[in-house]
Design a protein around this motif. Structure first.
Motif, PDB file in Angstrom:
ATOM      1  N   ARG A  76       1.070   4.982   0.717  1.00 55.49           N
ATOM      2  CA  ARG A  76       0.359   6.090   1.371  1.00 55.49           C
ATOM      3  C   ARG A  76       1.329   7.238   1.631  1.00 55.49           C
ATOM      4  NH1 ARG A  76      -0.713   8.485   6.320  1.00 55.49           N
ATOM      5  NH2 ARG A  76      -2.877   9.100   6.662  1.00 55.49           N
ATOM      6  N   ILE A 104       0.866  -1.175   0.000  1.00 55.46           N
ATOM      7  CA  ILE A 104       0.000   0.000   0.000  1.00 55.46           C
ATOM      8  C   ILE A 104       0.905   1.229   0.000  1.00 55.46           C
ATOM      9  CG2 ILE A 104      -1.803   1.249   1.271  1.00 55.46           C
ATOM     10  CD1 ILE A 104      -2.276  -1.649   2.617  1.00 55.46           C
ATOM     11  N   ALA A 116      -5.295  -2.084  -0.189  1.00 54.80           N
ATOM     12  CA  ALA A 116      -5.264  -0.650  -0.467  1.00 54.80           C
ATOM     13  C   ALA A 116      -6.584  -0.206  -1.060  1.00 54.80           C
ATOM     14  CB  ALA A 116      -4.136  -0.332  -1.442  1.00 54.80           C
ATOM     15  N   PRO A 146      -8.242   3.614  -2.791  1.00 53.80           N
ATOM     16  CA  PRO A 146      -7.814   4.950  -3.233  1.00 53.80           C
ATOM     17  C   PRO A 146      -8.065   5.999  -2.159  1.00 53.80           C
ATOM     18  CG  PRO A 146      -9.192   3.863  -4.887  1.00 53.80           C
ATOM     19  CD  PRO A 146      -9.300   3.051  -3.645  1.00 53.80           C
ATOM     20  N   ASP A 147      -7.236   7.031  -2.174  1.00 59.20           N
ATOM     21  CA  ASP A 147      -7.420   8.162  -1.273  1.00 59.20           C
ATOM     22  C   ASP A 147      -7.212   9.442  -2.076  1.00 59.20           C
ATOM     23  OD1 ASP A 147      -7.500   8.859   1.872  1.00 59.20           O
ATOM     24  OD2 ASP A 147      -6.191  10.265   0.836  1.00 59.20           O
ATOM     25  N   GLU A 169      -3.042   9.275  -1.954  1.00 53.21           N
ATOM     26  CA  GLU A 169      -2.839   8.274  -3.001  1.00 53.21           C
ATOM     27  C   GLU A 169      -3.549   6.964  -2.672  1.00 53.21           C
ATOM     28  OE1 GLU A 169       0.787   6.491  -5.765  1.00 53.21           O
ATOM     29  OE2 GLU A 169       1.246   7.783  -4.051  1.00 53.21           O
ATOM     30  N   GLU A 170      -3.155   6.311  -1.579  1.00 49.83           N
ATOM     31  CA  GLU A 170      -3.822   5.097  -1.131  1.00 49.83           C
ATOM     32  C   GLU A 170      -3.960   5.122   0.387  1.00 49.83           C
ATOM     33  OE1 GLU A 170      -2.574   1.858  -4.593  1.00 49.83           O
ATOM     34  OE2 GLU A 170      -1.408   1.916  -2.729  1.00 49.83           O
TER      35      GLU A 170
END
Length: 551
Positions: A432, A430, A459, A461-462, A466-467
């Motif tokens: 992040r 992941i 993971a 999406p964020d 990003e993740e």
């Protein structure tokens, strides 16, 4: 640029650079009134750095440290980290940088796995380290940074001696310079051993990228807001600057509200970024500093394609997308015009860095077909300028090098023109805010909780980072609902947050009756949620992101 070859050591490179660039600035801490040290900023010239490195070497040598020893550095992003690294490497000592966000559990693993001979820490980190030493089976001596301060009579306090004697001889190009811990896909982090040759070759490769990334000898000031326990700041950019007479500007960490002020105030001509940096900077209100800087280019990875041109237009500089990893940080880079802005292109294979795309059976795939990126130096010397090994893990080292190629785990596509395009992250990793998080590490901790029967971490999406980490948990006592579910989700978050670096704790948590598996009991994470569904919107999902804070 100073001349080096595969026999050059870091100590020799520093001595040559100090003589050639004596009055140039090597290291910069930008001004920060909120900082408890050097609030007005600090600059260290090459000649001054060389003198300080020699003074530190005398202290280490007098205490008995030398070839074959390992020293942990828990100095955050202070300029002292680089001075101590240079001093230790010059003696043949291998540095083990420590992530200051590590909790006790993670520190214990690093201490026991690396078996360092000394830990050098900031005074404010002593309590944090001692908590780990209290429960660790390996307890090296500890020296605080103030123990190295010059004294009126002498050059510093006496350091605690190592438990074992140094090896005879002098460092060579093959001598380990650093052990950096990377998130593994199947368990605990692996210690990536990097030699003097690796680190200097990485800097030289960066200095020779050319095109938009051309380095002007003695004129560049590179602003790198990334942590010094990562390969990017402490090795890639630093040795590029050292070999070319440039300066590395090292802030404490990335902060969007201070970014352009520090870039402008420090006179930066190059900036480093991660994908998460771009949307955070674009979210800042327009300001005069957006364009009144002297930055020639930015270099990094992970910019979202739809934001690439938007950023370049607003701030007036090209963002050069690259690919690299701790095991091999001699970059692939899309730095020659015409660039492929707005795509995930990151460069082509070059002499000294072969790159190909393979399927799961190890066969090369045609251009235009996604597959795993595999790399090597060349057919004759595939491992040249790569990492030496995973510490005490020969099986993992050889598995990564199967078939004479290093298997990156990243899914890419090669276009007919040879350009490589990033497609997907490594399995079970992941990403992040620039940190690689091993799903297996979070899963291994969760299943030790007395109320957890099983766990799968993946993971999602964020929009900003990003993740984000999503943990799917099978409770032992059945699915909790309502307030009971909220309470258990918080309990599991606190359990992870107390034992893992804050960014590894689940930002999302979901309770499920079972985790789907194959007939051979391999977890099928893709079946946890309906195909095409956004897991974040599924009923019963717990959003814990606001709880993820340092400290």
């Amino acid at each position: 640029m100073i001349d080096i070859d595969d026999n050059t050591t870091i100590g020799q490179a520093l001595a040559t650079a100090a003589e050639r660039y004596e009055d140039n600035v090597l290291l910069v801490a930008p001004a920060n009134a909120a900082r408890g040290y050097d609030p007005q900023g600090r600059e260290i010239r090459y000649g001054e750095a060389f003198q300080e490195v020699q003074r530190l070497q005398a202290l280490y040598r007098a205490a008995g440290y030398g070839l074959g020893h390992r020293v942990a550095l828990m100095l955050d992003n202070r300029l002292d980290h680089m001075l101590h690294k240079l001093a230790l490497n010059g003696l043949g000592v291998c540095c083990v940088p420590v992530n200051p966000d590590y909790r006790t559990r993670e520190l214990v693993y690093l201490l026991e796995h690396s078996r360092v001979d000394l830990a050098v820490v900031l005074p404010e980190r002593l309590a944090q380290l001692r908590q780990a030493l209290d429960v660790s089976s390996h307890r090296p001596p500890v020296a605080a940074l103030h123990d190295f301060a010059p004294m009126q009579a002498g050059t510093g306090a006496a350091l605690p001696p190592p438990a074992r004697a140094a090896l005879a001889g002098d460092p060579t190009g093959d001598t380990p310079a650093s052990i950096l811990y990377t998130s593994g896909t199947t368990g605990q982090p692996k210690g990536c051993v990097l030699s003097h040759t690796y680190e200097l070759a990485s800097g030289r490769w960066y200095a020779r990228l050319g095109g938009l990334a051309s380095m002007r000898e003695g004129r560049e000031r590179l602003y790198n807001p990334l942590p010094l326990f990562h390969v990017n700041a402490s090795i890639l950019s630093f040795f590029c600057m050292l070999l070319t007479g440039g300066a590395q500007i090292q802030p404490d960490r990335f902060q969007p509200s201070r970014f352009w002020r520090e870039v402008h105030g420090s006179g930066a001509t190059v900036i480093h970024y991660l994908g998460v940096v771009v949307p955070m900077l674009l979210a800042q209100p327009p300001a005069a500093l957006d364009r009144s800087h002297g930055v020639r280019f930015g270099i990094g990875a992970g910019v979202e394609p739809q934001l690439h041109a938007v950023f370049e237009q607003r701030y007036g500089l090209p963002l050069i997308e690259i690919w690299g990893m701790t095991e091999m940080v001699r970059l692939l880079a899309d730095c020659h015009e015409p660039r492929q802005v707005g795509t995930r292109a990151f460069g082509r294979a070059q002499p000294g860095l072969d790159a190909a795309v393979m399927d799961e059976q190890g066969a090369f795939v045609p251009d235009g077909t996604p597959g795993e990126l595999v790399i090597r130096h060349s057919a004759a010397t595939p491992r040249r300028h790569f990492f030496t090994e995973y510490l005490d893990n020969r099986q993992a080292t050889e598995e990564a090098w199967r078939g004479g190629w290093f298997h990156t785990g990243d899914v890419v596509l090669r276009a007919p023109d040879g350009m490589l395009h990033f497609m997907d992250r490594r399995k079970n990793i992941i990403r992040r805010s620039g940190e690689n998080i091993a799903a297996a590490e979070v899963e291994a901790l969760l299943i030790t909780h007395p109320r957890v029967a099983g766990a799968a971490v993946l993971a999602v999406p964020d929009d900003v980072r990003e993740e984000e980490v999503l943990a799917c948990v099978v409770p032992k006592d059945g699915l909790p609902g309502g307030e009971q579910g909220e309470a258990l989700a918080r309990e599991l978050f606190d359990f992870c947050h107390a034992q893992l670096a804050y960014y590894k704790a689940p930002g999302w948590l979901y309770f499920t009756r079972e985790i789907p598996t194959t007939g051979t009991q391999k977890i099928q994470k893709h079946r946890l949620f309906p195909e095409g569904a956004d897991p974040r919107t599924v009923a019963g999902m717990h959003d814990l992101r606001a709880l993820k804070k340092r400290g």
